[in-house]
Design an enzyme around this catalytic site. Structure first.
Site, PDB file in Angstrom:
ATOM      1  N   ASP A  25      -6.033   1.766  -3.286  1.00  0.00           N
ATOM      2  CA  ASP A  25      -7.350   1.605  -2.115  1.00  0.00           C
ATOM      3  C   ASP A  25      -8.027   2.700  -1.600  1.00  0.00           C
ATOM      4  OD1 ASP A  25      -4.932   1.554  -0.896  1.00  0.00           O
ATOM      5  OD2 ASP A  25      -6.236  -0.450   0.295  1.00  0.00           O
TER       6      ASP A  25
ATOM      7  N   SER B  32       1.503  -1.256   0.057  1.00  0.00           N
ATOM      8  CA  SER B  32       0.117  -0.413   0.258  1.00  0.00           C
ATOM      9  C   SER B  32       0.815   0.882   0.039  1.00  0.00           C
ATOM     10  CB  SER B  32      -0.967  -0.378   0.976  1.00  0.00           C
ATOM     11  OG  SER B  32      -1.622   0.867   1.375  1.00  0.00           O
TER      12      SER B  32
ATOM     13  N   ASP C 106      -2.678   6.115  -3.571  1.00  0.00           N
ATOM     14  CA  ASP C 106      -1.705   5.497  -3.212  1.00  0.00           C
ATOM     15  C   ASP C 106      -0.676   4.608  -3.959  1.00  0.00           C
ATOM     16  OD1 ASP C 106      -3.206   3.639  -2.786  1.00  0.00           O
ATOM     17  OD2 ASP C 106      -2.389   3.098  -0.508  1.00  0.00           O
TER      18      ASP C 106
ATOM     19  N   ASP D 242      -1.134   0.859  -4.032  1.00  0.00           N
ATOM     20  CA  ASP D 242      -2.414  -0.544  -5.173  1.00  0.00           C
ATOM     21  C   ASP D 242      -3.325   0.464  -4.901  1.00  0.00           C
ATOM     22  OD1 ASP D 242      -2.957  -0.109  -2.278  1.00  0.00           O
ATOM     23  OD2 ASP D 242      -3.677  -1.695  -1.629  1.00  0.00           O
TER      24      ASP D 242
END
Length: 487
Positions: A252, A112, A248, A250
């Site tokens: 999410d 992340s 960000d 990834d």
């Protein structure tokens, strides 16, 4: 001599490697996320959810370490007699939506937003992100490691996952709903940079790519670097965008800037997205801006500990009680949809994991429909402003020790904050230490669940004051850390 299989307890691996569950998924230093650790975690996950046949979806972000970690996850899946449905480098919510749509488990290799030297693994059951109870089951599991290789060659890509994810938005948002908008897309190393660009253009927007890099950039939407703050303003001035957007690593968590290049706070984005969707019940974390409650837009508001599994648990409780129009979000901007949302004859499918694309699209479309700039969207909310930042390299146990001492002593809190922020009126220890001051301001300290960092959130009546609260509170906590080190 033939090497034998051996049994390994996940708790023993946690202690030896330092790879542990945080606010969402298992995280650790790349050097500690060995093939043995990643194989074992994946095997334990499959054991806990009872996967005995069929496929398991697997995807990665763009960190250089992700393919090797995925190879160990793939080996664990195949060792269980299951088929790896390899989706390649796609957003975490795309992997989750694919797994949910197919009714299969999913494994996402991503760190992340955390620093470059770390990575992680997120796990999904057929119905969505695993719960804290599932994490406890994985932590308590004992798995068998084979004598043969703990890595596997990743199979050919399954390309349907990305298309399925994009179709979720194309079915809900009207064609050409962003026509006439000029958007800057800060792509850096976001795994969504290809998909989101394609989606925005398909909805009619003109999209200008900005800041793409082959080196991984750990963008934290709750603690945006000053360099990114200033760069967005320069881009806005140079290109005259209607908005600047990013995610960000990834994808999410969204990052949305207005026409001036000023990044919107994630909790404000979440509130505005929930309003645009006509949500009836909203779940967010204890650290979310109190404008969520004060705006009066939502009949039901529920607050939880920080972390998407807690938000998901809150959503599930509301759904079990018969609530409809249920959504959730975190102050980092990641948005979850618990029940189908219908608007103008179009339906948005549920997705029980954080997502960056939905809030970006909702706010852009809402501004377009109202004929106003993005900066005007928040003007109807109560004047409550939040800020956040973090101290890195702040040992988690030291954070907990300091915060426990403060929670046990109101005089200690007043000694820490009183001369610049007022006396404490109440505290909340739901997650970290949230301090309500007698002047109406809030200061909230919390050890990060993903890295050795101390986070601070503050709320006041102006953005300048909330930023000052965070900066000064963290400065004083840094002094506390130094005192502990000398003791």
């Amino acid at each position: 001599m033939q090497q034998l299989q051996r049994k390994v307890a996940i708790t023993a691996l946690m202690d030896a490697s330092g790879v542990c569950f945080g606010t969402s998924g298992a995280r650790g230093l790349v050097a500690d996320m060995t093939s043995e650790v990643c194989f074992a975690y994946t095997a334990a996950f499959l054991q806990v959810i009872g996967a005995k046949s069929g496929r398991v979806a697997l995807a990665i972000d763009l960190r250089p370490s992700s393919p090797q970690i995925a190879a160990a996850c793939a080996a664990a899946i195949e060792r269980q007699g299951l088929v790896v449905d390899y989706c390649g480098a796609i957003p975490t919510p795309a992997l989750a939506f694919h797994a949910q749509s197919q009714g299969i488990p999913g494994v996402m290799v991503t760190g992340s937003h955390i620093p470059f030297d770390r990575n992680g693994i997120k796990f999904y059951g057929p119905l969505g992100e695993i719960s804290k109870a599932d994490e406890a089951g994985i932590s308590a599991a004992v798995v068998t490691l084979p004598a043969s290789s703990l890595t596997s060659v990743l199979p050919p890509l399954t390309r349907s996952a990305a298309g399925l994810y994009l179709d979720r938005y194309r079915r809900f948002f009207a064609p050409q709903c962003l026509a006439g908008m000029r958007l800057g897309f800060y792509e850096h190393s976001s795994v969504a940079r290809e998909l989101l660009h394609e989606l925005l253009e398909s909805l009619g927007a003109e999209v200008i790519s900005l800041g793409r890099t082959d080196a991984f950039v750990p963008i934290d939407t709750e603690a945006v670097a000053e360099a990114d703050v200033q760069q967005a303003r320069r881009w806005a001035s140079e290109h005259r965008f209607d908005a600047i957007l990013s995610t960000d690593g990834d994808a999410d968590r969204p990052l949305l800037g207005d026409e001036n290049g000023d990044w919107l706070r994630g909790d404000i984005v979440g509130i505005l997205c929930a309003q645009a969707l006509g949500a009836q019940a909203v779940v967010s974390t204890v650290s979310c801006n109190t404008a969520l409650d004060l705006c009066g837009a939502f009949p039901t508001v529920r607050r939880t500990r920080i972390g998407s599994p807690y938000v998901i648990a809150g959503i599930e409780e509301l759904l079990a009680a018969g609530a409809s129009g249920v959504v959730g979000f975190e102050p980092n901007g990641g948005f979850l949809v618990g029940s189908a949302i219908s608007k103008a004859g179009r339906t948005l499918a549920p997705l029980m994991t954080r997502d960056a694309l939905l809030p970006i699209l909702c706010l852009l479309v809402h501004a377009r429909e109202r004929g106003c700039p993005v900066s005007a969207l928040a003007r109807g909310l109560p004047a409550r402003f939040t800020a956040s930042d973090r101290l890195q390299d702040f040992p988690t146990e030291t954070s907990r020790q300091i915060l426990a001492g403060l929670a046990a002593s109101r005089p200690a809190i007043d000694a820490l904050l009183g001369d610049f922020a007022g006396k404490s009126a109440a505290i909340d220890t739901t997650d970290g230490l949230r301090i309500f001051l007698d002047n109406g301001e809030i200061v909230h300290f919390r050890p990060s669940g993903n890295a050795p960092e101390l986070r601070c959130y503050a709320e006041s009546t102006t953005p300048e004051r909330s930023g000052l609260l965070v900066a000064e509170a963290l400065r004083r906590m840094k002094m506390q850390l130094a005192s502990v080190a000398l003791a």
